[in-house]
Design an enzyme around this catalytic site. Sequence first.
Site, short mmCIF file in Angstrom:
data_model
loop_
_atom_site.label_atom_id
_atom_site.label_comp_id
_atom_site.label_asym_id
_atom_site.label_seq_id
_atom_site.Cartn_x
_atom_site.Cartn_y
_atom_site.Cartn_z
N PRO A 88 2.55 -2.66 -6.61
CA PRO A 88 1.14 -2.64 -6.20
C PRO A 88 0.55 -4.05 -6.27
CG PRO A 88 1.43 -1.69 -8.41
CD PRO A 88 2.79 -1.93 -7.86
N LEU A 89 -0.10 -4.46 -5.19
CA LEU A 89 -0.59 -5.84 -5.10
C LEU A 89 -2.00 -5.87 -4.49
CD1 LEU A 89 2.71 -7.39 -3.72
CD2 LEU A 89 1.67 -7.96 -5.92
N THR A 90 -2.97 -6.09 -5.32
CA THR A 90 -4.34 -6.27 -4.84
C THR A 90 -4.41 -7.53 -4.00
OG1 THR A 90 -5.32 -5.12 -6.70
CG2 THR A 90 -6.68 -6.81 -5.67
N ALA A 132 -3.93 -1.50 -5.74
CA ALA A 132 -4.81 -0.65 -6.52
C ALA A 132 -6.00 -0.24 -5.66
CB ALA A 132 -5.28 -1.38 -7.76
N GLN A 149 -1.86 3.78 -5.23
CA GLN A 149 -2.14 3.50 -6.65
C GLN A 149 -3.63 3.72 -6.92
OE1 GLN A 149 -2.33 -0.36 -8.68
NE2 GLN A 149 -0.75 0.37 -10.09
N HIS A 194 -2.77 4.11 -12.13
CA HIS A 194 -2.77 2.77 -12.73
C HIS A 194 -3.23 2.90 -14.19
CE1 HIS A 194 -2.81 -1.39 -13.29
NE2 HIS A 194 -3.47 -1.80 -12.23
N GLY A 195 -2.25 2.84 -15.10
CA GLY A 195 -2.57 2.96 -16.52
C GLY A 195 -2.35 1.65 -17.26
N ALA A 196 -2.30 0.54 -16.51
CA ALA A 196 -1.90 -0.74 -17.12
C ALA A 196 -2.96 -1.82 -16.88
CB ALA A 196 -0.56 -1.18 -16.52
N ASN A 197 -2.60 -3.03 -17.30
CA ASN A 197 -3.34 -4.26 -16.97
C ASN A 197 -4.81 -4.28 -17.39
OD1 ASN A 197 -0.95 -5.22 -16.00
ND2 ASN A 197 -1.47 -5.09 -13.82
N TYR A 251 -7.22 -2.00 -17.37
CA TYR A 251 -8.27 -1.26 -16.67
C TYR A 251 -8.61 0.02 -17.46
CZ TYR A 251 -7.44 -4.86 -13.30
OH TYR A 251 -7.33 -6.09 -12.73
N ASN A 304 -6.26 -9.10 -19.43
CA ASN A 304 -7.60 -8.54 -19.42
C ASN A 304 -8.11 -8.22 -20.82
OD1 ASN A 304 -9.48 -8.13 -17.42
ND2 ASN A 304 -8.27 -6.55 -16.38
N GLY A 349 8.58 -10.14 -13.38
CA GLY A 349 9.43 -11.31 -13.56
C GLY A 349 10.86 -11.13 -13.08
N GLY A 366 6.62 -8.04 -7.22
CA GLY A 366 5.25 -8.35 -6.84
C GLY A 366 5.19 -9.61 -6.01
C1 LIG Z 1 -1.53 -10.88 -6.08
C2 LIG Z 1 -1.23 -9.85 -7.12
C3 LIG Z 1 -1.96 -8.67 -7.14
C4 LIG Z 1 -1.65 -7.67 -8.06
N1 LIG Z 1 -2.30 -6.48 -7.99
C5 LIG Z 1 -1.91 -5.43 -8.75
C6 LIG Z 1 -2.43 -4.14 -8.55
O1 LIG Z 1 -3.25 -3.90 -7.66
N2 LIG Z 1 -2.00 -3.15 -9.36
C7 LIG Z 1 -1.08 -3.36 -10.35
O2 LIG Z 1 -0.71 -2.42 -11.06
N3 LIG Z 1 -0.54 -4.59 -10.54
C8 LIG Z 1 -0.91 -5.61 -9.75
N4 LIG Z 1 -0.31 -6.83 -9.89
C9 LIG Z 1 0.83 -6.97 -10.80
C10 LIG Z 1 2.15 -6.75 -10.01
O3 LIG Z 1 2.25 -5.42 -9.56
C11 LIG Z 1 3.36 -7.08 -10.88
O4 LIG Z 1 3.38 -6.27 -12.02
C12 LIG Z 1 3.35 -8.56 -11.30
O5 LIG Z 1 3.12 -9.41 -10.17
C13 LIG Z 1 4.67 -8.97 -11.94
O6 LIG Z 1 5.73 -8.78 -11.04
P1 LIG Z 1 6.42 -10.05 -10.29
O7 LIG Z 1 6.96 -10.92 -11.39
O8 LIG Z 1 7.53 -9.41 -9.47
O9 LIG Z 1 5.39 -10.70 -9.49
C14 LIG Z 1 -0.62 -7.87 -9.01
C15 LIG Z 1 0.08 -9.08 -9.01
C16 LIG Z 1 -0.20 -10.05 -8.07
C17 LIG Z 1 0.63 -11.30 -8.05
#
Ligand SMILES: Cc1cc2nc3c(=O)[nH]c(=O)nc-3n(C[C@H](O)[C@H](O)[C@H](O)COP(=O)(O)O)c2cc1C
Length: 390
Positions: free
Chosen positions: A41-43, A76, A118, A198-201, A203, A258, A322, A343
Amino acid sequence: MSNNARAGAGEIFMSTNAESKLFTPVQIGAVKLKHRVVMAPLTRSRSIQPGDIPNDLMLEYYSQRASDGGFIISEATTISISGRGWYGAPGMYSDQQVAGWKKITAAVHARGAHMFSQLWHTGRSSNVANTEGAAPVSASVNPDYWLNSKASVSAPDGWVHPSPHRALELEEIPAIVEDYRKAAERAKAAGFDGVELHGANGYLLDQFLQDGSNHRTDAYGGSIENRSRFLLEVVEALVSVWGGDRVAVRIGPSGRWNGMSDSNPDALFTYLADQLNRFGLAYLHVIEPRVRGNVVVEEGQAPVAAQQIRKIFNGKIVAAGGFEPGTAKAVVESGDADLVAFGRHFVANPDLPERVRLGLPLNEYDRSTFYTFDARGYTDYPFYRDLVPA
Ligand SMILES: Cc1cc2nc3c(=O)[nH]c(=O)nc-3n(C[C@H](O)[C@H](O)[C@H](O)COP(=O)(O)O)c2cc1C
């Protein structure tokens, strides 16, 4: 040359991952996939027109990243105005939003891929500019979060401080569970294959889970059981709409993004993973603590969260955070995860599964365009086939 080396187009690569378990089929609940390279998931903040309605630029972006038998988790997606914490994030609370998503899921399906939505409530991580003036809500009031933390919120006027939040009253919680349930119904009408909670990060649901932000003394605070209650009630609501095999949950054990913290994250996330066993979920999505949000903070740390959750959770595990092609291959082959979500590499490589499969070099991502508002850094990353002379 290693699989993840960056190199110019046209180089010859020694190793491919075509024979790796990453490129074998896998069943996640009711959905059958042909490979295990998942789009995380990528905002991306491209839904800026009034009404948070998914648009044609987003359609192009997701279509580019859809692969045959592949799996995409949407960015998200906001479930309600009170849960709206990011300017430019799309929603799942209006019929117009459903209509916008419908075009996107149809395009993704036409390319043979599958897509979950998500579902997101940002809780305290918001500003009144996003919530039509209402104070953001959380488990408890933590003034430090808006006074001293580095947290910032994307709002129409740019990056702003979070607004002072208030604690949810006990009687308000069922209405938020109901917002999630309605959003799950809308996601179904929009043609998704399922939903990821979405139960992480840091929020709303994470704010209830972790005791750094949850100081409640009622049935939703105190013990690990109580702090997990809200998330589990939401899962139950989503399962009532979709059945367990089309619902997933994303957690960030030991996640610090956060302003999050917990006094005993091992006990908390072990309990939660065990409780989630009862729903027969499509998968559990686990973020490694070596990443904090969108940056790596522990270079070289092994995928410890997936390893630990694997011992508890009986269903499929998607590991994230990662990963490079080589470490993704290793974690799936070790059995600690069944799939790997990428991501940042998916931001920059619309054809990521194919590049991983063939061991091709990856485009570099440009952090400065992660959350901007147009096609630059969004739909203009090249496919490998466009880099090599025919
Ligand atoms: C631009 C961007 C937007 C993201 N948006 C979300 C999101 O909407 N929901 C979520 O659960 N994580 C989000 N993340 C976290 C990613 O899903 C992922 O966990 C994080 O980038 C680590 O993975 P990577 O090392 O492959 O980038 C975002 C990360 C990036 C870089």
